[in-house]
Write a protein that holds these residues in place. Sequence first.
Motif, short mmCIF file in Angstrom:
data_model
loop_
_atom_site.label_atom_id
_atom_site.label_comp_id
_atom_site.label_asym_id
_atom_site.label_seq_id
_atom_site.Cartn_x
_atom_site.Cartn_y
_atom_site.Cartn_z
N THR A 262 15.44 14.81 -43.58
CA THR A 262 14.01 14.84 -43.90
C THR A 262 13.22 15.58 -42.82
O THR A 262 12.36 16.41 -43.11
N ALA A 263 13.55 15.28 -41.57
CA ALA A 263 12.86 15.96 -40.47
C ALA A 263 13.05 17.47 -40.60
O ALA A 263 12.08 18.23 -40.54
N ALA A 264 14.29 17.88 -40.82
CA ALA A 264 14.58 19.32 -40.88
C ALA A 264 13.82 19.99 -42.02
O ALA A 264 13.30 21.10 -41.86
N GLN A 265 13.74 19.32 -43.16
CA GLN A 265 13.05 19.95 -44.31
C GLN A 265 11.57 20.13 -44.05
O GLN A 265 10.91 20.94 -44.70
N MET A 266 11.03 19.37 -43.08
CA MET A 266 9.59 19.50 -42.78
C MET A 266 9.34 20.33 -41.52
O MET A 266 8.20 20.44 -41.06
N GLY A 267 10.42 20.89 -40.95
CA GLY A 267 10.24 21.67 -39.72
C GLY A 267 10.01 20.80 -38.50
O GLY A 267 9.40 21.24 -37.52
N VAL A 268 10.51 19.57 -38.57
CA VAL A 268 10.43 18.67 -37.41
C VAL A 268 11.80 18.63 -36.77
O VAL A 268 12.82 18.46 -37.45
N ASP A 269 11.85 18.77 -35.46
CA ASP A 269 13.11 18.74 -34.74
C ASP A 269 13.56 17.31 -34.49
O ASP A 269 12.74 16.37 -34.46
N ALA A 270 14.86 17.16 -34.26
CA ALA A 270 15.40 15.81 -34.03
C ALA A 270 16.68 15.89 -33.22
O ALA A 270 17.28 16.97 -33.08
N CYS A 271 17.07 14.75 -32.69
CA CYS A 271 18.40 14.63 -32.07
C CYS A 271 18.94 13.24 -32.36
O CYS A 271 18.32 12.24 -31.98
N PRO A 272 20.11 13.16 -33.03
CA PRO A 272 20.76 11.86 -33.20
C PRO A 272 21.44 11.53 -31.88
O PRO A 272 21.96 12.43 -31.21
N MET A 273 21.47 10.27 -31.49
CA MET A 273 22.00 9.95 -30.17
C MET A 273 22.85 8.68 -30.16
O MET A 273 22.37 7.59 -30.41
N GLU A 274 24.13 8.91 -29.83
CA GLU A 274 25.06 7.79 -29.65
C GLU A 274 25.36 7.58 -28.17
O GLU A 274 26.06 6.62 -27.82
N GLY A 275 24.87 8.49 -27.36
CA GLY A 275 25.12 8.39 -25.92
C GLY A 275 24.20 7.36 -25.29
O GLY A 275 23.34 7.69 -24.47
N ILE A 276 24.40 6.13 -25.71
CA ILE A 276 23.56 5.03 -25.22
C ILE A 276 24.44 3.82 -24.93
O ILE A 276 25.54 3.72 -25.47
N ASP A 277 23.93 2.93 -24.10
CA ASP A 277 24.61 1.64 -23.85
C ASP A 277 24.01 0.65 -24.85
O ASP A 277 22.95 0.07 -24.61
N ALA A 278 24.69 0.49 -25.99
CA ALA A 278 24.12 -0.30 -27.09
C ALA A 278 23.88 -1.76 -26.67
O ALA A 278 22.87 -2.35 -27.07
N ALA A 279 24.80 -2.31 -25.89
CA ALA A 279 24.63 -3.71 -25.46
C ALA A 279 23.38 -3.86 -24.59
O ALA A 279 22.63 -4.83 -24.70
N ARG A 280 23.15 -2.87 -23.75
CA ARG A 280 21.96 -2.89 -22.90
C ARG A 280 20.68 -2.76 -23.74
O ARG A 280 19.68 -3.42 -23.48
N TYR A 281 20.73 -1.90 -24.75
CA TYR A 281 19.61 -1.78 -25.68
C TYR A 281 19.30 -3.14 -26.31
O TYR A 281 18.14 -3.55 -26.43
N ASP A 282 20.37 -3.83 -26.74
CA ASP A 282 20.19 -5.15 -27.37
C ASP A 282 19.44 -6.09 -26.44
O ASP A 282 18.54 -6.83 -26.87
N GLU A 283 19.82 -6.05 -25.15
CA GLU A 283 19.16 -6.93 -24.17
C GLU A 283 17.70 -6.53 -24.00
O GLU A 283 16.80 -7.36 -24.07
N ILE A 284 17.48 -5.24 -23.78
CA ILE A 284 16.12 -4.76 -23.50
C ILE A 284 15.19 -5.07 -24.68
O ILE A 284 14.04 -5.47 -24.50
N LEU A 285 15.69 -4.89 -25.88
CA LEU A 285 14.85 -5.06 -27.09
C LEU A 285 14.96 -6.46 -27.69
O LEU A 285 14.34 -6.75 -28.71
#
Length: 214
Positions: free
Chosen positions: A150-173
């Motif tokens: 959807t972003a691409a079709q509207m000329g909006v840039d994006a980046c998918p990101m798996e380079g994260i510490d998911a467990a740490r995200y769970d704690e922070i959020l």
Amino acid sequence: MKPVDPSALLDNLSWRYAVKKFDSTRKIPDDQWAAIERAIILAPSSFGLQPWKFMVIADQALRTTLRVASWNQSQITDASHLVVFARRAEMTARDVDRHIDRIIAIRNTPREVLAELRTMMLGAFSAPGFDVNAWAARQVYLALGFFLYTAAQMGVDACPMEGIDAARYDEILNLSAQGYRTTVVATAGFRASDDWLAPLAKVRFPAEEVIERR
Ligand SMILES: Cc1cc2nc3c(=O)[nH]c(=O)nc-3n(C[C@H](O)[C@H](O)[C@H](O)COP(=O)(O)O)c2cc1C
């Protein structure tokens, strides 16, 4: 519906790439962002169960904290928008009934008509070897695909990101307390004029190798 021209669609998908450096001064206009949010809600999921939560993180201090848990990748703080795609940590009868109740509310379907579907869903989740994490993550990635498309079709840039510490995200959020687990992140905005990756050609295997015809 209004069919989209195939060549325009492919041009847009060729234009997109996983942005490494966003222009931190540019924000996605509200109507475009609203369309991206709506697109992820419209993503299909197994049984229609939508085992996900999309956390839109606008707070800049929080984004700075999350960047530390994301291999210090600059997109986390510099993109216009950041979304954490979380999956349901377990699927219980309550999850199934929430969906059944929603079908009834929207379609006015008599509850007894949905009894068999309910039994089927509960059976799937209690089957030996059923892996709720893998199942829910697959659904979440479909929503991620809708986001990027959807972003691409509207000329909006994006980046998918798996380079994260998911467990740490769970704690922070504080996601575990809500019954969710961080799965993947998407950032969106506009590419910086000096993003080193922008001019590089796309790397894909030839169609003859990845599409087999029989
Ligand atoms: C699930 C997933 C996770 C990714 N994680 C990251 C990431 O953490 N950081 C990053 O810069 N790019 C990330 N990427 C981008 C990929 O490297 C990129 O999509 C791939 O090389 C294909 O290039 P293109 O998207 O520019 O066409 C990820 C892509 C996907 C689909």
